[in-house]
Structure formats: structure tokens, C-alpha cells
Design a protein around this motif. Structure first.
Motif, PDB file in Angstrom:
ATOM      1  N   ILE A   1      -3.310  -7.228  -3.575  1.00 58.55           N
ATOM      2  CA  ILE A   1      -4.512  -6.429  -4.030  1.00 58.55           C
ATOM      3  C   ILE A   1      -4.815  -5.243  -3.041  1.00 58.55           C
ATOM      4  O   ILE A   1      -5.344  -4.324  -3.610  1.00 58.55           O
ATOM      5  N   ALA A   2      -4.415  -5.490  -1.781  1.00 58.13           N
ATOM      6  CA  ALA A   2      -4.755  -4.327  -0.955  1.00 58.13           C
ATOM      7  C   ALA A   2      -3.998  -3.032  -1.407  1.00 58.13           C
ATOM      8  O   ALA A   2      -4.296  -1.920  -1.480  1.00 58.13           O
ATOM      9  N   GLY A   3      -2.776  -3.490  -2.056  1.00 58.43           N
ATOM     10  CA  GLY A   3      -2.020  -2.170  -2.535  1.00 58.43           C
ATOM     11  C   GLY A   3      -2.633  -1.781  -3.632  1.00 58.43           C
ATOM     12  O   GLY A   3      -2.299  -0.750  -4.146  1.00 58.43           O
ATOM     13  N   MET A   4      -3.396  -2.395  -4.468  1.00 53.21           N
ATOM     14  CA  MET A   4      -3.758  -1.896  -5.772  1.00 53.21           C
ATOM     15  C   MET A   4      -5.298  -1.178  -5.441  1.00 53.21           C
ATOM     16  O   MET A   4      -5.718  -0.304  -6.235  1.00 53.21           O
ATOM     17  N   LEU A   5      -5.904  -1.872  -4.505  1.00 54.59           N
ATOM     18  CA  LEU A   5      -7.169  -1.206  -3.992  1.00 54.59           C
ATOM     19  C   LEU A   5      -7.267  -0.262  -3.209  1.00 54.59           C
ATOM     20  O   LEU A   5      -7.846   0.861  -3.493  1.00 54.59           O
ATOM     21  N   ILE A   6      -6.595  -0.096  -2.158  1.00 55.16           N
ATOM     22  CA  ILE A   6      -6.785   0.737  -1.079  1.00 55.16           C
ATOM     23  C   ILE A   6      -6.272   2.251  -1.618  1.00 55.16           C
ATOM     24  O   ILE A   6      -7.209   3.130  -1.201  1.00 55.16           O
ATOM     25  N   PRO A   7      -5.201   2.316  -2.376  1.00 57.70           N
ATOM     26  CA  PRO A   7      -5.123   3.677  -3.114  1.00 57.70           C
ATOM     27  C   PRO A   7      -6.157   4.303  -3.846  1.00 57.70           C
ATOM     28  O   PRO A   7      -6.149   5.333  -3.683  1.00 57.70           O
ATOM     29  N   ASP A   8      -6.799   3.422  -4.598  1.00 56.58           N
ATOM     30  CA  ASP A   8      -7.866   4.033  -5.486  1.00 56.58           C
ATOM     31  C   ASP A   8      -8.916   4.397  -4.319  1.00 56.58           C
ATOM     32  O   ASP A   8      -9.640   5.469  -4.477  1.00 56.58           O
TER      33      ASP A   8
ATOM     34  N   VAL B   1       0.784  -1.216   0.048  1.00 57.17           N
ATOM     35  CA  VAL B   1       0.051  -0.002  -0.035  1.00 57.17           C
ATOM     36  C   VAL B   1       0.839   1.316   0.096  1.00 57.17           C
ATOM     37  O   VAL B   1       0.864   2.123  -0.857  1.00 57.17           O
ATOM     38  N   ALA B   2       1.738   1.317   0.956  1.00 53.73           N
ATOM     39  CA  ALA B   2       2.965   2.554   0.924  1.00 53.73           C
ATOM     40  C   ALA B   2       3.307   2.624  -0.142  1.00 53.73           C
ATOM     41  O   ALA B   2       3.533   3.932  -0.888  1.00 53.73           O
ATOM     42  N   TYR B   3       3.936   1.858  -0.886  1.00 53.85           N
ATOM     43  CA  TYR B   3       4.737   1.762  -2.490  1.00 53.85           C
ATOM     44  C   TYR B   3       4.027   2.312  -3.277  1.00 53.85           C
ATOM     45  O   TYR B   3       4.480   3.145  -3.837  1.00 53.85           O
ATOM     46  N   GLU B   4       2.541   1.797  -3.351  1.00 55.98           N
ATOM     47  CA  GLU B   4       1.727   2.206  -4.479  1.00 55.98           C
ATOM     48  C   GLU B   4       1.273   3.765  -4.264  1.00 55.98           C
ATOM     49  O   GLU B   4       1.253   4.435  -5.210  1.00 55.98           O
ATOM     50  N   LEU B   5       1.106   4.110  -3.033  1.00 51.13           N
ATOM     51  CA  LEU B   5       0.730   5.456  -2.697  1.00 51.13           C
ATOM     52  C   LEU B   5       1.769   6.376  -2.891  1.00 51.13           C
ATOM     53  O   LEU B   5       1.632   7.641  -3.287  1.00 51.13           O
ATOM     54  N   SER B   6       3.044   6.063  -2.428  1.00 54.23           N
ATOM     55  CA  SER B   6       4.480   6.788  -2.878  1.00 54.23           C
ATOM     56  C   SER B   6       4.641   7.051  -4.297  1.00 54.23           C
ATOM     57  O   SER B   6       4.988   8.165  -4.741  1.00 54.23           O
ATOM     58  N   ARG B   7       4.234   6.126  -5.135  1.00 58.01           N
ATOM     59  CA  ARG B   7       4.193   6.257  -6.645  1.00 58.01           C
ATOM     60  C   ARG B   7       3.335   7.312  -7.204  1.00 58.01           C
ATOM     61  O   ARG B   7       3.371   7.900  -8.306  1.00 58.01           O
ATOM     62  N   ARG B   8       2.179   7.606  -6.370  1.00 54.36           N
ATOM     63  CA  ARG B   8       1.228   8.528  -6.818  1.00 54.36           C
ATOM     64  C   ARG B   8       1.704   9.731  -5.956  1.00 54.36           C
ATOM     65  O   ARG B   8       0.495  10.649  -6.053  1.00 54.36           O
ATOM     66  N   GLY B   9       2.630   9.780  -5.505  1.00 55.27           N
ATOM     67  CA  GLY B   9       3.158  11.197  -5.154  1.00 55.27           C
ATOM     68  C   GLY B   9       2.504  11.651  -3.588  1.00 55.27           C
ATOM     69  O   GLY B   9       2.594  12.826  -3.499  1.00 55.27           O
ATOM     70  N   LYS B  10       2.107  10.587  -3.141  1.00 59.48           N
ATOM     71  CA  LYS B  10       1.632  11.013  -1.543  1.00 59.48           C
ATOM     72  C   LYS B  10       2.924  10.720  -0.497  1.00 59.48           C
ATOM     73  O   LYS B  10       3.599  10.114  -0.663  1.00 59.48           O
ATOM     74  N   SER B  11       2.727  11.715   0.545  1.00 54.49           N
ATOM     75  CA  SER B  11       3.698  11.555   1.660  1.00 54.49           C
ATOM     76  C   SER B  11       2.943  10.409   2.510  1.00 54.49           C
ATOM     77  O   SER B  11       1.870  10.432   2.980  1.00 54.49           O
ATOM     78  N   VAL B  12       3.704   9.396   2.714  1.00 58.04           N
ATOM     79  CA  VAL B  12       3.526   8.215   3.636  1.00 58.04           C
ATOM     80  C   VAL B  12       4.309   7.892   4.381  1.00 58.04           C
ATOM     81  O   VAL B  12       5.833   8.291   4.549  1.00 58.04           O
ATOM     82  N   LEU B  13       3.915   7.613   5.701  1.00 59.11           N
ATOM     83  CA  LEU B  13       4.649   7.232   6.945  1.00 59.11           C
ATOM     84  C   LEU B  13       4.307   5.601   7.344  1.00 59.11           C
ATOM     85  O   LEU B  13       2.894   5.526   7.731  1.00 59.11           O
TER      86      LEU B  13
END
Ligand SMILES: Cc1cc2nc3c(=O)[nH]c(=O)nc-3n(C[C@H](O)[C@H](O)[C@H](O)COP(=O)(O)OP(=O)(O)OC[C@H]3O[C@@H](n4cnc5c(N)ncnc54)[C@H](O)[C@@H]3O)c2cc1C
Ligand code: FES
Length: 512
Positions: free
Chosen positions: A377-384, A44-56
């Protein structure tokens, strides 16, 4: 080496070089706070970081220190339930989306390995499903038809699975399964997250999560985090008190790995139709120069509901015998270990908005034997879901879903939970602490109270209340993994009562 769960068993992945991180050392404000650095949280963190979000990312253990570090590393779209049962449980469209999402997850892992240059032994192999001893192969015919109906058109019947020691009879061949070394993969994901300017903090236990705009996360050490959204990827959610825990059930599962000469057994995956089923795969082991050294035959199964068996030697013995009969080339046993999986009532994980209604809080749980693909799948679904993008899998994995067709499992498993509370009335596991050997533990009755007593290797006794801090089940001693396990919803504590995993919010209380 003991892992996060305090276990001293060893897994086949123990040699991975994992990056280390420090604890959270001050308050933080980010777009998204992810709790848990297993495959679900890091993806999840990786996919959100790819979309330019700040993640901790926060974890109280090293990355991969939970169940991800105990996996066998199959990436499979041959779902455990079987597609003919999934069609019944989820409907034809649901079963189709379940297949589509798991296949997409394997593809996504392969893509990430390529994009981020992660060397984690990722490989594509054929999978074989065959009838267990004494079972009719007719069910395979039904499964083949269901596979084709859900769009898994590459599945085909073969005369036998390529197991050297036995003729399995007719089998189903599932091309395109995946396998990898999970800890090497997680190390690669963590590096990629860091390259995009996001942070991972380990040694940081999250004690409270409040939903809202922003959400607020409290840690044991003091620092707090404000975040637009929080993703709870703690395997068993620590944000929801009850809703999700009546829909998934903790099981312990066992694995042995045996050394075989490199190339002696075809690199493939095997599973049978027993309940619980057996599964096996081959993992090539390379030497320091990167050359094939030997292969590991990894064999798993013998699952049981948490707290309901302690005959682990017999279970390992049966797994080894199963392996030796089918793979006569198998040599020495290299590793033996166990882990915990959460079996969802209707066969699929719970990924999406927190069902207790906490605003902007999301969960990923109900991993079953497919936690690696479910976590992806969580990594592909939760960011959406966070970013308001339509996703065709959202309804299927919605944690608030109700499935009338799984009522029988729901009722049976929750009756089992209710029955666990009878432990309040029974005697202890031993009559007195004198019977407890060094390095072991047992529940002892003292008047109306039950006490979890652990005797350390030097003989000192450590006493905690045996009452689980989630919903007051009575814990049981797990002598293999050296932990206190709660049979109700799977909370675990180390020998001295510190919480290992949820849903328990805190460690076992002091024994009065
Ligand atoms: C023996 C075994 C074999 C398996 N084989 C397979 C397989 O072949 N294929 C497959 O797909 N799946 C398999 N699974 C399932 C799969 O490995 C798991 O479902 C998956 O790894 C779980 O990932 P996760 O990220 O959800 O949880 P975890 O990896 O458990 O990560 C959760 C993290 O949350 C952290 N955490 C918990 N509470 C807190 C808190 N309060 N504060 C901070 N951090 C916290 C933990 O320290 C942990 O690191 C297997 C499981 C077992 C046990
Ligand atoms: S995990 Fe729920 S009562 Fe123990």
C-alpha cells in the motif's frame, strides 16, 4: 546463516538467491532517495521508477535483510483486528477503505509478478477464520456481518475449516487470499528497478535525514545524497524521534515450519480468534526440476511485548503442539524463528508525510501482521503523495492522525513503556558477568550503571552501556535472536552493541 539481526535461527526462505549490490561510493543527486530495502522501500522505489523518476535505494543490509526476510508470506485482507473492531476504530468508511486497500495490494503484487515475470510461488488460496478453543463462535457471526458491510461480499460461513485433525466448528471462508516467497519477490522487484535505470546500494547506513528542498541524507560511510523527497522505509522510522513511537508498540512473534507430504493438507490459510491468535498456511516446496517435493506447514503466533518473555522454547513447543493436533500429517520441524512487528494503536499502518514535520520526507511503518500488504500500500500511496496525485487512502493512513477510539490501547501501551524505565532502579539480569555462558549476554548492574555484557563463543567479554540510544530505555538480552532489544520502542542492537534497527540513531555507547 545469521541474518541482519544477528540471529542464528533459520527461516523457511533461507535458500533464495538474492542479488547483491555495493555500497554508495560517492555523493548523489536524485529525485527520490528511499531508505530501506524491505518490501515497503523496494515497492515504493519500483512504483516511482515506473513513473520515470530517478530513485536511489540505500540499506545497510542486503535486500530483505530486515523483517521482510523473516515473514511467513501471507498476503491477507482478513485484517487481524477484525472488521467489526476496525469499524469501531476507523469508522465505517475507514474500515471499507482498509479492506479495499489491502485487497488492492494483493492484486497489485499479482500484477507486478505478471508484468515483471517474477517467479516467486505467488498463489491464490482460501483463508479460514475459526473460533479458538474455548471461545464462542458467536463473534464469527458479527465478523461476517461486518465483512459484508465493508464490501467483502465474498466471505461466507462454512461448517468447518478444512483442518484434518479437529472439527473447528463453524468458520468463515475468505476466498482470494495470496501467498508468495517474499525474498524471490524482492529479488524480482530489485531487478525491475535496475532495468529502469535506478540504483540500489547496500552496506550503506543512513545516519541523518534532513527535510527541505532538496532533502539531504547523510551516510555513515561519508557520501551524502540530495533528493527532492526521501522515503523512510526502515520498518521503525529513523527520521522521527517521538511522535510515531508513542502510537505503535514492538511485539516479538514466533514461527515454526514442519514438513508434510506434498498435497496431504489442503493449500489454504487458517487463523483462529485467540489473542494472540494462531495462524497457519501451506507452502509447496519444489525440487530443482520444479516438481513438487514436499509441503511446509508454517505456523505462527505466541506474540508478546518485546523484552517481556524469554521462554522461547516453551512458545515454540506450544506452536508445534497446536500444529500437530490440527494437522496429524505434520512431520519433522524444519525451521524455528522469531521476528518483531510494530503494532499500531488503531490497527492500521502509518504511511505518508513524516509526522515530525520534515519537509518532503515520507514514512511507512506500523506494519503489524500485515506488513507485506501495508508495504505494498505504501508503494501505491507514497508515490501519489510525492507527485501530488489525490489518493483515497491518504487520510486513513496519515501518520499524524489521532484516534480517540484507540485511547485505551494508547494509554495502556505507553504506561507499559513508562514502566520499563523502572529498570534503571532494579538489579541486573545476573549478579555478575561470571554467570554469563559463552554465546550469551545479560545486563549487569555496576554501581549506578547498567552494562550490557556479551560473552562470545571464545569466552571474551564485550561490554557496552545498557542504555538505549533512542530515549534511554534499558535494553534486554534476547537469547534466541542473539540481540539486545529495547522494550520501549523496539530498537535492536547486535551482541556487540551495533544498531540493527531503529529508532535508535546509533549503537550502544562504550561502557565506562
Ligand atoms: C515472523 C513474522 C511473520 C510475519 N508474517 C507476515 C505475513 O504473513 N504477512 C504480512 O503481511 N506481514 C507479515 N509480517 C510482517 C512483515 O513481514 C513486515 O512488516 C514487513 O516485511 C516489513 O517490511 P518493511 O519494508 O517495512 O521493513 P524491513 O523489511 O525490516 O526493511 C527495513 C529495511 O531498512 C533497513 N534499515 C534500517 N535502518 C537503516 C538505516 N539507518 N540505514 C539504512 N538502512 C536501514 C534495514 O536493514 C531493512 O532492510 C511478519 C513479520 C514477522 C516478524
Ligand atoms: S527504543 Fe526508544 S528508548 Fe529504546
Amino acid at each position: 546463516m545469521p541474518n541482519a539481526s544477528g540471529s542464528t535461527t533459520s527461516t523457511w526462505m533461507e535458500t533464495a538467491d538474492l542479488p547483491t549490490f555495493g555500497p554508495l561510493d560517492g555523493d548523489a543527486r536524485v529525485d527520490i532517495c528511499v531508505v530501506g530495502a524491505g518490501i515497503a522501500g523496494l515497492t515504493v522505489a519500483y512504483e516511482l521508477s515506473r513513473r520515470g523518476k530517478s530513485v536511489l535505494v540505500l540499506d545497510d543490509n542486503p535486500i530483505g535483510g530486515g523483517e521482510s526476510g523473516r515473514t511467513t508470506g501471507h498476503l491477507s485482507d482478513m485484517l487481524d483486528e477484525g472488521f467489526h473492531l476496525l469499524e469501531f476504530l476507523q469508522g465505517a468508511e475507514g474500515a471499507r477503505l482498509a479492506f479495499e486497500s489491502h485487497r488492492a495490494a494483493i492484486n497489485r503484487i499479482e500484477e507486478i509478478c505478471r508484468d515483471e515475470e517474477i517467479d516467486c510461488d505467488f498463489d491464490r488460496v482460501d483463508g479460514y477464520l475459526f473460533a479458538a478453543e474455548g471461545q464462542s463462535p458467536d463473534d464469527l457471526e458479527k465478523e461476517l456481518e461486518a465483512c459484508h458491510r465493508v464490501g467483502k461480499s465474498d466471505v461466507s460461513p462454512v461448517d468447518r475449516a478444512p483442518m484434518p485433525g479437529v472439527d473447528t466448528g463453524k468458520a468463515l471462508k475468505h476466498p482470494g487470499q495470496g501467498q508468495f516467497h517474499v525474498l524471490k519477490y524482492l529479488a524480482g522487484l530489485a531487478a525491475a528497478i535496475g532495468r529502469r535505470g535506478c540504483r540500489i546500494c547496500t552496506g550503506t547506513r543512513v545516519s541523518k535525514i534532513e527535510g527541505g528542498s532538496p532533502c539531504r541524507v547523510e551516510t555513515d560511510g561519508g557520501p551524502t545524497v540530495e533528493a527532492g523527497s526521501v522515503v523512510v522505509a526502515t520498518n521503525s522510522p529513523i527520521s522521527d524521534w517521538l511522535a510515531i513511537h508513542t502510537k505503535q508498540y514492538p511485539y516479538r512473534t514466533y514461527v515454526v515450519s514442519l514438513e508434510v507430504p506434498a498435497g496431504a493438507i489442503p493449500t489454504a490459510q487458517f487463523s483462529d480468534t485467540a489473542d494472540p491468535y494462531h495462524y497457519a498456511r501451506i507452502h509447496p516446496v519444489r525440487n530443482r526440476e520444479g516438481k513438487a517435493d514436499h509441503d511446509l506447514l508454517i505456523v505462527g503466533g505466541e506474540d508478546h511485548r518485546v523484552g517481556e518473555a524469554d521462554d522461547f522454547d516453551a512458545r515454540f513447543g506450544r506452536l508445534e503442539a497446536w500444529a500437530r493436533e490440527r494437522f496429524p500429517e505434520a512431520g519433522e520441524v524444519e525451521h524455528r524463528w522469531s521476528g518483531q512487528v510494530l503494532e499500531p494503536a488503531d490497527g492500521l499502518a502509518f504511511i505518508g508525510e513524516d509526522p515530525s514535520g520534515k519537509e518532503n520526507v515520507f514514512i511507512s511503518t506500523g506494519d503489524s501482521g500485515h506488513g507485506l500488504t501495508h508495504g505494498t500500500i505504501a508503494g501505491m500511496l507514497i508515490p501519489d503523495l510525492i507527485l501530488g496525485v489525490d489518493n483515497p487512502w491518504a487520510k486513513l493512513y496519515d501518520p499524524s492522525r489521532k484516534s480517540l477510539r484507540s485511547l485505551r490501547t494508547f494509554a495502556g501501551e505507553n504506561l507499559n513503556v513508562a514502566a520499563q524505565y523502572a529498570d534503571w532502579l532494579t538489579g541486573g539480569e545476573v549478579a555478575s558477568a561470571n554467570e554469563i555462558a559463552p554465546g550469551s549476554g545479560a545486563v549487569v548492574r555496576e554501581g549506578l550503571k547498567k552494562v550490557a555484557v556479551y560473552r562470545d563463543e571464545s569466552g571474551t567479554l564485550h561490554r557496552r552501556s545498557a542504555v538505549c540510544t533512542h530515549l534511554q530505555g534499558i535494553v534486554r538480552w534476547n537469547d534466541l535472536e542473539k540481540s539486545w532489544d529495547c522494550p520501549c520502542h523496539g530498537a535492536r542492537y547486535d551482541p556487540k552493541g551495533r544498531v540493527i534497527n531503529g529508532p535508535a540513531p546509533m549503537g550502544l555507547a562504550e561502557a565506562e
